[in-house]
Design an enzyme around this catalytic site. Structure first.
Site, mmCIF file in Angstrom:
data_model
loop_
_atom_site.group_PDB
_atom_site.id
_atom_site.type_symbol
_atom_site.label_atom_id
_atom_site.label_comp_id
_atom_site.label_asym_id
_atom_site.label_seq_id
_atom_site.Cartn_x
_atom_site.Cartn_y
_atom_site.Cartn_z
ATOM 1 N N GLY A 119 -15.353 2.825 3.831
ATOM 2 C CA GLY A 119 -14.029 3.387 3.550
ATOM 3 C C GLY A 119 -13.411 2.963 2.232
ATOM 4 O O GLY A 119 -12.229 3.241 1.998
ATOM 5 N N ASN A 172 -12.882 -3.604 2.397
ATOM 6 C CA ASN A 172 -13.921 -2.584 2.591
ATOM 7 C C ASN A 172 -14.880 -2.617 1.414
ATOM 8 O O ASN A 172 -14.451 -2.762 0.275
ATOM 9 C CB ASN A 172 -13.273 -1.199 2.696
ATOM 10 C CG ASN A 172 -12.342 -1.073 3.888
ATOM 11 O OD1 ASN A 172 -12.629 -1.619 4.949
ATOM 12 N ND2 ASN A 172 -11.229 -0.382 3.719
ATOM 13 N N ASP A 209 0.855 -1.194 0.000
ATOM 14 C CA ASP A 209 0.000 0.000 0.000
ATOM 15 C C ASP A 209 0.890 1.243 0.000
ATOM 16 O O ASP A 209 1.897 1.307 0.704
ATOM 17 C CB ASP A 209 -0.919 -0.008 1.227
ATOM 18 C CG ASP A 209 -2.087 0.953 1.078
ATOM 19 O OD1 ASP A 209 -3.231 0.487 0.951
ATOM 20 O OD2 ASP A 209 -1.848 2.189 1.077
ATOM 21 N N ILE A 210 0.506 2.236 -0.789
ATOM 22 C CA ILE A 210 1.294 3.470 -0.911
ATOM 23 C C ILE A 210 1.241 4.298 0.371
ATOM 24 O O ILE A 210 2.131 5.117 0.621
ATOM 25 C CB ILE A 210 0.783 4.282 -2.135
ATOM 26 C CG1 ILE A 210 1.870 5.197 -2.682
ATOM 27 C CG2 ILE A 210 -0.497 5.044 -1.806
ATOM 28 C CD1 ILE A 210 1.529 5.777 -4.049
ATOM 29 N N HIS A 245 -10.085 -5.430 -3.249
ATOM 30 C CA HIS A 245 -8.734 -5.665 -2.744
ATOM 31 C C HIS A 245 -8.824 -6.092 -1.294
ATOM 32 O O HIS A 245 -9.611 -5.548 -0.519
ATOM 33 C CB HIS A 245 -7.854 -4.424 -2.893
ATOM 34 C CG HIS A 245 -8.494 -3.157 -2.429
ATOM 35 N ND1 HIS A 245 -9.413 -2.462 -3.193
ATOM 36 C CD2 HIS A 245 -8.363 -2.472 -1.266
ATOM 37 C CE1 HIS A 245 -9.811 -1.396 -2.528
ATOM 38 N NE2 HIS A 245 -9.205 -1.382 -1.355
ATOM 39 N N LEU A 246 -7.998 -7.062 -0.968
ATOM 40 C CA LEU A 246 -7.894 -7.533 0.410
ATOM 41 C C LEU A 246 -6.713 -6.810 1.047
ATOM 42 O O LEU A 246 -5.582 -6.914 0.548
ATOM 43 C CB LEU A 246 -7.669 -9.046 0.394
ATOM 44 C CG LEU A 246 -7.662 -9.773 1.725
ATOM 45 C CD1 LEU A 246 -9.016 -9.641 2.424
ATOM 46 C CD2 LEU A 246 -7.320 -11.250 1.512
ATOM 47 N N HIS A 247 -6.987 -6.047 2.104
ATOM 48 C CA HIS A 247 -5.903 -5.412 2.862
ATOM 49 C C HIS A 247 -5.300 -6.478 3.786
ATOM 50 O O HIS A 247 -6.032 -7.101 4.568
ATOM 51 C CB HIS A 247 -6.428 -4.298 3.761
ATOM 52 C CG HIS A 247 -6.933 -3.084 3.057
ATOM 53 N ND1 HIS A 247 -6.179 -1.951 2.883
ATOM 54 C CD2 HIS A 247 -8.136 -2.813 2.493
ATOM 55 C CE1 HIS A 247 -6.896 -1.023 2.258
ATOM 56 N NE2 HIS A 247 -8.085 -1.518 2.012
HETATM 57 P P1 5GP Z 1 -9.706 1.265 0.252
HETATM 58 O O1 5GP Z 1 -9.775 2.602 0.951
HETATM 59 O O2 5GP Z 1 -10.388 1.341 -1.105
HETATM 60 O O3 5GP Z 1 -10.163 0.099 1.054
HETATM 61 O O4 5GP Z 1 -8.165 1.012 -0.013
HETATM 62 C C1 5GP Z 1 -7.474 1.583 -1.062
HETATM 63 C C2 5GP Z 1 -6.018 1.566 -0.689
HETATM 64 O O5 5GP Z 1 -5.257 1.822 -1.874
HETATM 65 C C3 5GP Z 1 -5.626 2.628 0.324
HETATM 66 O O6 5GP Z 1 -5.090 1.994 1.486
HETATM 67 C C4 5GP Z 1 -4.608 3.478 -0.410
HETATM 68 O O7 5GP Z 1 -3.543 3.910 0.412
HETATM 69 C C5 5GP Z 1 -4.126 2.563 -1.517
HETATM 70 N N1 5GP Z 1 -3.686 3.233 -2.717
HETATM 71 C C6 5GP Z 1 -4.303 4.277 -3.338
HETATM 72 N N2 5GP Z 1 -3.611 4.635 -4.432
HETATM 73 C C7 5GP Z 1 -2.542 3.795 -4.516
HETATM 74 C C8 5GP Z 1 -1.464 3.674 -5.444
HETATM 75 O O8 5GP Z 1 -1.344 4.401 -6.429
HETATM 76 N N3 5GP Z 1 -0.554 2.697 -5.200
HETATM 77 C C9 5GP Z 1 -0.643 1.864 -4.119
HETATM 78 N N4 5GP Z 1 0.317 0.953 -3.978
HETATM 79 N N5 5GP Z 1 -1.653 1.959 -3.228
HETATM 80 C C10 5GP Z 1 -2.585 2.908 -3.422
#
Ligand code: 5GP
Ligand code: ZN
Length: 116
Positions: free
Chosen positions: A95, A89, A32-33, A102-104
């Site tokens: 969130g 999520n 994650d970035i 995607h699975l965190h």
């Molecule tokens: P969500 O909020 O949809 O459950 O998770 C999306 C995740 O994607 C966030 O934790 C966010 O930091 C990550 N994310 C967003 N843009 C990028 C990116 O360009 N590269 C990477 N590696 N992660 C990203």
């Protein structure tokens, strides 16, 4: 298969760079970035699926593959024994900000329950 303008489809195809740590035919994982824990990895199907709500019966195998990848990555990251979170999520209220499932995988610190 891919959706135009989808960030994670672009990461899956290599159009956008990411720190990829796991690759299989149907699944890819990258860091994650904006990590929320010492280990924070996103595990995604290569094929575009927007949210959990969009899953169909025939996606059962790919969902299983996401969790099997989480198990393997947790082992390699040495967070398996201490414990980790594997969470998805669904929609804005939970969130979700990137609408490609995607699975965190979060680990390397202790977590509280219930989540915020
Ligand atoms: P969500 O909020 O949809 O459950 O998770 C999306 C995740 O994607 C966030 O934790 C966010 O930091 C990550 N994310 C967003 N843009 C990028 C990116 O360009 N590269 C990477 N590696 N992660 C990203
Ligand atoms: Zn996508």
């Amino acid at each position: 298969m891919t959706e135009a303008g989808c960030l994670f489809c672009k990461i899956s195809s290599g159009e956008i760079n990411a720190d990829v740590i796991f690759e299989a035919d149907d699944v890819i994982a990258f860091r994650d970035i904006n990590p929320q824990a010492p280990t924070h990895v996103l595990i995604i199907p290569r094929r575009h699926i927007s949210t959990i709500n969009d899953l169909v019966e025939s996606d059962a195998d790919i969902v299983g593959q996401l969790y099997l990848a989480a198990r393997d990555i947790a082992g390699k990251e040495e967070i398996a024994d201490a414990g980790y979170r594997a969470v998805m999520n669904c929609n804005a209220g939970a969130g979700q900000t990137v609408f490609h499932v995607h699975l965190h995988l979060l680990g390397g610190r202790n977590f509280t329950w219930p989540p915020g």
